[in-house]
Scaffold this active site. Sequence first.
Site, short mmCIF file in Angstrom:
data_model
loop_
_atom_site.label_atom_id
_atom_site.label_comp_id
_atom_site.label_asym_id
_atom_site.label_seq_id
_atom_site.Cartn_x
_atom_site.Cartn_y
_atom_site.Cartn_z
N ASP A 69 -8.26 -0.21 3.87
CA ASP A 69 -9.58 -0.57 3.36
C ASP A 69 -9.81 -2.02 2.65
O ASP A 69 -10.13 -2.96 2.65
CB ASP A 69 -10.29 0.56 2.53
CG ASP A 69 -10.54 1.82 3.23
OD1 ASP A 69 -9.65 2.44 3.37
OD2 ASP A 69 -11.77 2.16 3.42
N ASP A 89 -13.83 4.18 1.57
CA ASP A 89 -12.98 5.18 1.05
C ASP A 89 -11.66 4.82 0.12
O ASP A 89 -10.93 5.48 -0.22
CB ASP A 89 -12.67 6.50 1.92
CG ASP A 89 -11.71 6.18 3.01
OD1 ASP A 89 -11.67 4.85 3.38
OD2 ASP A 89 -11.48 7.02 3.72
O1 RIB Z 1 -7.69 7.35 10.46
C1 RIB Z 1 -7.68 5.99 9.97
C2 RIB Z 1 -8.55 6.03 8.76
O2 RIB Z 1 -8.45 6.78 7.78
C3 RIB Z 1 -8.83 4.77 8.21
O3 RIB Z 1 -9.89 4.21 7.83
C4 RIB Z 1 -7.96 4.77 7.18
O4 RIB Z 1 -8.29 4.18 5.85
C5 RIB Z 1 -7.49 6.20 7.14
O5 RIB Z 1 -7.61 6.95 6.05
CA CA Z 2 -10.56 3.72 5.32
#
Ligand code: RIB
Ligand code: CA
Length: 324
Positions: A20, A15
Amino acid sequence: MPGNEKTTPLIVDTDGGIDDALALMMLSAHGRPPSLITTSFGNVELDQATDNILDTLAILDLDCPVHKGAAQPLSGERVDAVEIHGEDGLAGAVRPSRSTTALSEKAVAVLCENLSTAAQENAPIDLLMLGPLTNLALAISIEPALIRGIGQLTIMGGTCFGRGNITPAAEFNIFADPEAAAVIFERIPLAVLVPWEPCVDNPVPGARVDAFLNAAKPGATHMFIKALCDQGRAVHQQHHNKDALVLPDPLAAAVLLDGAVVATSRRCPVLVECAGQHTRGATIPVANNKAGTKRPDVDIVETIDPARLEQMFEATIVHMAGQP
Ligand code: RIB
Ligand code: CA
């Protein structure tokens, strides 16, 4: 550079947030770049998430097909996490120029095709899920037989001790689409779950991040990585009053790359709360299966070796930015 020459193809579903991008760098630095990437809404909306991944690949000089996927959860309102990742999802980092675009907007069909072929040819593909689980849940609902084409499924998401981040009970990736997560935990055997607690309990100290950055070559990649790290550190300072960097998606990548990062884990089914006034999106490990649930087991990471994660993160920064 510690090599990981495993040849099993790898699909990353993401995402497009700051961690990421760092996870993609860790995979690439350790010789396990994805063969395919699918994108999803999550930290930011879908178009922005896809742009973020294309820009990260350009920084990495990595040629990898990217397919856009789900823009919405299976049910309910879309949420995002721009207060964590910045309005653009990448902390306003300076981006490279690029000519690449997403190959298609059919990530679910691409997952169906690749994993069905993998099932037929008995050549499983590993999956690393870094955002909401919508794309994979849709693919399984369309083509259940593709499950046999999944090799190691590693998921960043959920909680193991009931400490959420987006709500007191739920972690962001699962909260963003609980119905999708429920499909995954009901259907796929032996997923590896990297929940929020081993991530937040093992942040890399800010001074160590500075040391890693100081040991790497200045330049565009260095600036890009630094912007991501600075954002993560600022968020942790704000929430925990401590200069440190939490690495959820890189930890999931590290677990996939090197199982020795895991110190302790628990194998049991996982339930997902899809209702609940205060608990929607909570993950519930069925540690004592008195109810006799027939759901498949999940390997839930509970504690990790922080020194090993730190080493892998250091190697990632120095490899990506280069040595001075
Ligand atoms: O809660 C952590 C997750 O949500 C991770 O994947 C990070 O990217 C965040 O947005
Ligand atoms: Ca993520």
